[in-house]
Design a protein around this motif. Structure first.
Motif, PDB file in Angstrom:
ATOM      1  N   THR A   1       0.869  -1.339  -0.006  1.00 18.63           N
ATOM      2  CA  THR A   1       0.197   0.223   0.156  1.00 18.63           C
ATOM      3  C   THR A   1       0.728   1.258  -0.183  1.00 18.63           C
ATOM      4  OG1 THR A   1      -0.107  -0.194   2.452  1.00 18.63           O
ATOM      5  CG2 THR A   1      -1.952  -1.086   1.142  1.00 18.63           C
TER       6      THR A   1
ATOM      7  N   LEU B   1      -5.791  -1.592   2.660  1.00 19.21           N
ATOM      8  CA  LEU B   1      -6.059  -1.175   1.256  1.00 19.21           C
ATOM      9  C   LEU B   1      -5.834   0.069   0.987  1.00 19.21           C
ATOM     10  CD1 LEU B   1      -9.846  -2.576   0.830  1.00 19.21           C
ATOM     11  CD2 LEU B   1      -7.888  -3.816   0.044  1.00 19.21           C
TER      12      LEU B   1
ATOM     13  N   VAL C   1      -7.519   3.523  -0.622  1.00 17.87           N
ATOM     14  CA  VAL C   1      -8.740   3.990  -1.359  1.00 17.87           C
ATOM     15  C   VAL C   1      -8.484   5.200  -2.281  1.00 17.87           C
ATOM     16  CG1 VAL C   1     -10.793   5.466  -0.813  1.00 17.87           C
ATOM     17  CG2 VAL C   1     -10.149   3.578   0.802  1.00 17.87           C
TER      18      VAL C   1
ATOM     19  N   VAL D   1     -11.446   0.860  -4.474  1.00 12.47           N
ATOM     20  CA  VAL D   1     -10.076   0.427  -3.521  1.00 12.47           C
ATOM     21  C   VAL D   1      -9.093  -0.258  -4.340  1.00 12.47           C
ATOM     22  CG1 VAL D   1     -11.621   0.064  -1.469  1.00 12.47           C
ATOM     23  CG2 VAL D   1     -11.180  -1.735  -2.956  1.00 12.47           C
TER      24      VAL D   1
ATOM     25  N   ASP E   1      -5.837  -3.018  -4.220  1.00 12.98           N
ATOM     26  CA  ASP E   1      -5.255  -4.168  -3.191  1.00 12.98           C
ATOM     27  C   ASP E   1      -4.295  -5.129  -4.170  1.00 12.98           C
ATOM     28  OD1 ASP E   1      -4.514  -6.121  -1.656  1.00 12.98           O
ATOM     29  OD2 ASP E   1      -6.490  -6.600  -0.969  1.00 12.98           O
TER      30      ASP E   1
ATOM     31  N   GLN F   1      -8.547  -4.169  -7.975  1.00 14.22           N
ATOM     32  CA  GLN F   1      -8.602  -2.728  -8.167  1.00 14.22           C
ATOM     33  C   GLN F   1      -9.993  -2.468  -8.900  1.00 14.22           C
ATOM     34  OE1 GLN F   1      -5.929  -0.110 -10.758  1.00 14.22           O
ATOM     35  NE2 GLN F   1      -5.071   0.022  -8.683  1.00 14.22           N
TER      36      GLN F   1
ATOM     37  N   PHE G   1     -17.739  -1.865   2.337  1.00 18.22           N
ATOM     38  CA  PHE G   1     -16.118  -1.194   2.867  1.00 18.22           C
ATOM     39  C   PHE G   1     -16.507  -0.805   4.228  1.00 18.22           C
ATOM     40  CE2 PHE G   1     -14.153   2.588   3.759  1.00 18.22           C
ATOM     41  CZ  PHE G   1     -12.938   2.384   3.529  1.00 18.22           C
TER      42      PHE G   1
ATOM     43  N   TRP H   1     -14.109  -1.973   7.346  1.00 18.52           N
ATOM     44  CA  TRP H   1     -13.537  -0.810   8.082  1.00 18.52           C
ATOM     45  C   TRP H   1     -13.741  -0.709   9.521  1.00 18.52           C
ATOM     46  CZ3 TRP H   1     -14.229   5.121   7.393  1.00 18.52           C
ATOM     47  CH2 TRP H   1     -13.263   5.919   7.522  1.00 18.52           C
TER      48      TRP H   1
ATOM     49  N   TRP I   1      -7.219   4.976   9.406  1.00 22.14           N
ATOM     50  CA  TRP I   1      -6.680   5.213   8.317  1.00 22.14           C
ATOM     51  C   TRP I   1      -5.363   5.811   8.301  1.00 22.14           C
ATOM     52  CZ3 TRP I   1      -6.172   9.991   5.616  1.00 22.14           C
ATOM     53  CH2 TRP I   1      -6.847  11.043   6.252  1.00 22.14           C
TER      54      TRP I   1
END
Lengths: 355, 218
Positions: free
Chosen positions: A22, A124, A126, A136, A138, A145, A153, A157, A179
């Motif tokens: 990421t 992930l 965003v 997203v 990944d 993607q 989500f 999350w 995040w």
């Protein structure tokens, strides 16, 4: 639609985790090379009991996650925690041109193999948002993607990521609407020979320094940690906890080691310095040595195959390989310095008779 | 065998003269080593017994439908292998230092069909009848990623991966064709697999006869 005009790159490595992947996506989006930024540092650091059951755990304190992983670049990160059902912070980051990296639970992600099967902490990127969907990215296999429903989500999350017997390493760590904001500051160093020599010697110095307080660092810290592991009593709760920690904290230590080898190999090709390729092979051997330690511990934790004798053998071999790698890095640093001393700054003409 | 007069240089690298010559034709021979008596791990499953897989700590496994039929001859890149006759309790050798006797001969290469949970780099010991034991470096790449970290070739690359509770389409796995050179000119009597549980061996074939001297030493 809140999103980014720029291309979103998937980047991953076989020894890597969602952490490097990421951050690499963020770096690439900003025009920076992940192998240079994340592959230059190489170290061993561990503070006993300072870990969490997440694939993306890396001991960074007192630095931020990004700045520790990118020791030679002004790359910084901060963790944030958004309010319930509130995507505004993520929208705000996207509007600023920042790609938020979000903590999620694979159990709720339709594209992950663990979907509705296993709870596991994951990261992930965003890169866009509508009222109904979140875009997203990944890179971890199977890469994905695209858009997922906002409800999926949010479930991921906001997940408590409860303890899950099918993943004893990366469950039991709530996503908690966390995040990560990771941003590269300026100026970014020029990756010339002087910088390369500085990087190698800095890494060598950190590996050779004594442990700092309760933080185990370098060769000495690694030896101490391996001794601690080999003193475990098989089958006890303490051993189970220690073996879970081993698997979690060394994932990204192994990943960084493999990436540093790639960095050295690439610099060796770039400058035509054979000693860098030899050092890369030595560092790669350390990365592969971690497989023996990590998997012997993991098989004990998951399958009940307790073999402390094998763990001790792999630990001894890991330290032996590390000693060899550091020796090769000494030679590589000398070779880089020698080359730098014979390389004029750009634009300067060679004097008459100079080779 | 070779012409006694030096041929004209055919290439130069950094001002160093390099000559190229054709060697004699070789006739390699293969010695296929059965490992059925050593099978100790399940790394291959069918859709009816997914949960038996123990290729890694997550219980993943190769899909049987994309691998050779148990007990058959499998050929990979021209190398023949005796594919193991898998049972419910084992279809591969999880490496724990198993000692494997060999027909005493001089060999040039050890070929293995192998898979690794992350990258494995370890020692394969070879024992010779004059008392020597040679450590050979064996590298096997991760079964999941598909990147050949040691320059191996993929032996089998599947289109899906088995999980304990489902089949994951579109997630590839790789079994590697790995090899280790045997430089000693001597008669090898046995080999020992690494002591590394991350490494899984499915088949072993030794090759000899790649140079004339080996053919004459048998």
């Amino acid at each position: 639609m809140t999103g980014h005009a720029g291309e979103i790159h998937l980047w991953t490595r076989d020894l890597g985790s969602c952490l490097h992947a990421t951050l690499a996506t963020v770096l690439l989006h900003g025009g920076y090379d992940p192998v240079t930024v994340l592959g230059a540092p190489w170290e061993f650091r561990r503070r006993p009991s300072a870990w969490s059951s997440e694939e993306y755990y890396f001991f960074a304190e007192p630095d931020s996650l990004a700045s520790r992983l990118a020791l030679f670049h002004p790359f910084e990160s901060t963790w944030h925690r958004s309010a319930d059902d509130d995507l505004d912070e993520l929208r705000g980051a996207l509007a600023e041109g920042v790609l938020p990296i979000v903590a999620v639970d694979n159990y709720f992600l339709p594209f992950r193999p663990a979907f509705h099967d296993v709870h596991a902490a994951h990261l992930l990127v965003v890169f866009g948002m509508t009222d109904a969907e979140v875009l997203v990215s990944d890179a971890q296999p199977p890469s994905f993607q695209g858009a997922i429903p906002v409800t999926d989500f949010l479930a991921s999350w906001e997940s408590l990521n409860p303890p899950d017997g099918a993943d004893v390493f990366f469950s039991a760590s709530p996503s908690a609407r966390r995040w990560l904001r990771a941003v590269m500051r300026e100026p970014v160093p020029e990756p010339d020979l002087d910088w390369l020599g500085y990087v190698i010697r800095s890494n060598l110095a950190r590996y050779r320094q004594a442990s700092d307080g309760d933080t185990q660092t370098g060769v000495v810290g690694l030896r101490d940690y391996l001794d601690d592991l080999c003193a475990l009593s098989p089958g006890t709760d303490a051993a189970a906890q220690a073996l879970s920690e081993l698997y979690a904290i060394t994932w990204n230590i192994q990943a960084q080691t493999g990436l540093h080898a790639e960095f050295l190999r690439r610099e060796g090709q770039r400058w035509g310095i054979a000693e860098l390729a030899e050092a890369a092979t030595g560092v790669d051997a350390v990365a592969h040595g971690w497989t023996g330690v990590r998997m012997t511990g993991a098989h004990a934790r998951v399958w009940g195959r307790h073999r402390l004798d094998e763990l001790r053998t792999h630990g001894t071999e890991l330290v032996r390989r590390l000693d060899i790698a550091l020796g090769r890095l000494d030679l590589a640093a000398d070779a880089v310095s020698d080359r730098a001393s014979r390389t004029e700054p750009a634009g300067q003409l060679k004097s008459e008779g100079q080779p | 065998m070779y012409p006694t007069s030096h041929p004209a240089p055919t290439a130069a690298v950094a001002n160093r003269v390099v000559r190229r010559l054709l060697g004699p034709a070789i006739r390699p021979e293969f010695c296929l080593i059965g490992v059925d008596d050593l099978l100790n791990n399940r790394a291959v499953t069918s859709v009816s017994d997914l949960a038996r897989g123990q290729l890694n700590v997550w219980g993943n496994s190769f899909p049987a439908a994309e691998l050779p039929t148990p007990g058959t001859l499998a050929e990979v890149d021209g190398i023949p292998f005796a594919w193991p006759n898998g049972r419910s309790d084992g279809d591969n050798v999880r490496c724990e230092g198993q000692l494997i006797d060999l027909p005493p001969e001089q060999y040039d290469w050890i070929y293995l069909l192998a898979a690794s949970e992350r990258r494995s780099e370890d020692t394969l010991w070879v024992y010779y009848d004059d008392g020597h034991a040679d450590p050979l470096r064996l590298g096997v790449s991760d079964f999941l990623d598909g990147t050949a970290a040691f320059g191996e070739r993929p032996a089998f690359r599947t289109e899906r991966m088995h999980y304990p509770h489902h089949v994951q389409q579109g997630l590839s796995t790789t079994m590697w064709l790995a090899r280790a050179g045997m430089p000693r000119r001597g008669r090898a009597r046995a080999l020992r697999l690494p002591r590394l549980v991350a490494l899984h061996v499915f088949a072993i074939t030794l090759m000899t006869g790649t140079d004339e001297a080996n053919g004459g030493a048998r």
